[in-house]
Design a protein around this motif. Structure first.
Motif: not given
Lengths: 288, 122
Positions: A109-112, A28-34, A50-58
């Protein structure tokens, strides 16, 4: 549809926390990078996590470091950072060159790099480039870090060797031998600028200009970035003049399960794959 | 090079901007823009990821000039200039393509694959 379906947003503070969230929510989760591939597909509701796990604050996932015979690039390093990296320009011309062709400035500028390869879009540029450079992809999961060879990482359209609870943390590029040149050429979709077809080429020449090794990968033309083994074999041991390279690349798309759509028929992709391969290899040889 | 006549120019900078935009719009129509449907009626160009638009970075620098012929039908002598640039730019591209390929007619838009096929049929 221009609005994504409802989802819960989780901002992970560390890679371990992100992995724990992925374990908790599973499929149910996807990782959000850029977010520049995932968010558009969520808006079209092609993806409805259903769930987004954002890596942006790591912190600590964005870096370019030269260390012990390799250059290590953190997974959250943006295309713009890669484009302007002196160390990458020095060793791997095709990497800054390739990312400069992605989308537009706002996307770059956003894509990783980690996001692009984990997404494995068949028309993306980076899967072909990291394969051509025979990169090592460092992947972290509940049991620690493992290394996956780029050739073994891309399994199919939007399919990689990543487990659902694993995250790409680093891409490592071995510093090439002397007289190595590289280049990336693509025929871009005029709307999205994704590759209708593209070729990433890395060649090494010996003292008298004979090709001692060649790495050639075609992207965009089929369901995943694919190594062109026959082209590589036809280059090694030869002087890379125009006639040799043209002959070696004439059938560059043979064996590929070619895609056909409004941006390019199978027939057109086959022919343009040969053209991009010829141009990329000649440019790489010129730079070697 | 584009020459236009919109009568009296009240704001020449605005006139130039309209002509620039019109030229770009007309080149876009000729080169890349096209609505496409699948055989069962599904719109395939529903977003700007699939529907191409002309970009400033793909266009040449425009050289503009004008004549001024006042219209007698209103007191200011003004005529419209909105999208006026499209009138000339689309057929200019079409004529260039037909001339380059030595054919009488090619349907717009002149996407690369379409021209490639024409070249290789000859």
């Amino acid at each position: 549809m221009s609005v994504p379906a409802a989802f819960d947003y989780h901002s992970a503070k560390s890679v371990d926390e992100a992995i724990a969230l992925l374990q908790q929510y599973g499929d149910d989760a996807k990782v959000l990078a850029g977010g520049h591939s995932l968010i558009p597909s969520m808006k079209l509701r092609l993806a409805q996590p259903a769930h987004l796990v954002d890596l942006g604050k790591i912190s600590g996932l964005s870096y370019i470091r030269e260390e012990s015979g390799a250059v290590a690039v953190g997974a959250m390093t943006t295309y713009t950072t890669i484009e302007h990296s002196d160390v990458l320009r020095r060793y791997f011309a095709l990497l800054p060159e390739g990312v400069a062709m992605i989308g537009d400035q706002q996307v770059r500028n956003r894509g990783t790099i980690g996001g692009s390869i984990a997404h494995s879009d068949p028309a993306a540029d980076l899967p072909g480039i990291v394969q051509a450079l025979r990169a090592d992809i460092l992947v972290q999961g509940p049991n620690g870090v493992r290394t996956v060879k780029a050739d073994d990482f891309f399994m199919g359209m939007f399919e990689t060797a990543l487990q659902p609870d694993e995250i790409v943390t680093e891409i490592r590029f071995a510093i090439p031998a002397a007289r190595t040149g590289s280049a990336y050429m693509k025929l871009a979709n005029k709307a999205s600028h994704y590759a209708v077809t593209g070729c990433a080429a890395v060649v090494t020449l010996d003292g008298d200009g004979t090709c001692s090794s060649a790495s050639v990968v075609i992207t965009g033309a089929s369901e995943k970035a694919t190594r062109a083994n026959a082209v590589e074999a036809a280059l090694v041991g030869k002087k890379l003049d125009e006639a040799t390279v043209a002959a070696a690349t004439a059938h560059a798309a043979d064996g590929l399960a070619l895609l056909g759509d409004i941006h390019g028929s199978r027939e057109y992709r086959a022919q343009m794959s040969a053209v991009m391969a010829r141009r990329a290899i000649l440019k790489a040889a010129e730079r070697a | 090079m584009a020459v236009d006549d919109c009568g009296r120019q009240i704001n020449p900078l605005l006139v130039q901007g309209q002509v620039h935009g019109g030229i770009a719009q007309g080149i876009g129509q000729a080169m890349v823009e096209g609505v496409e449907y699948s055989e069962d009626g599904q719109l395939l160009t529903a977003t700007l990821m699939d529907y191409a638009m002309p970009l400033a970075s793909e266009l040449p620098v425009f050289e503009l000039d004008h004549t001024i012929t006042l219209t007698p039908v209103n007191p200011l002598g003004v005529k419209g200039v909105g999208e006026a640039g499209t009138i000339g730019s689309t057929p200019a591209v079409a004529a260039a393509v037909a001339d380059a390929l030595n054919v009488a007619h090619v349907d717009m838009p002149f996407k690369a694959e379409k021209l490639w096929k024409i070249i290789h049929q000859q």
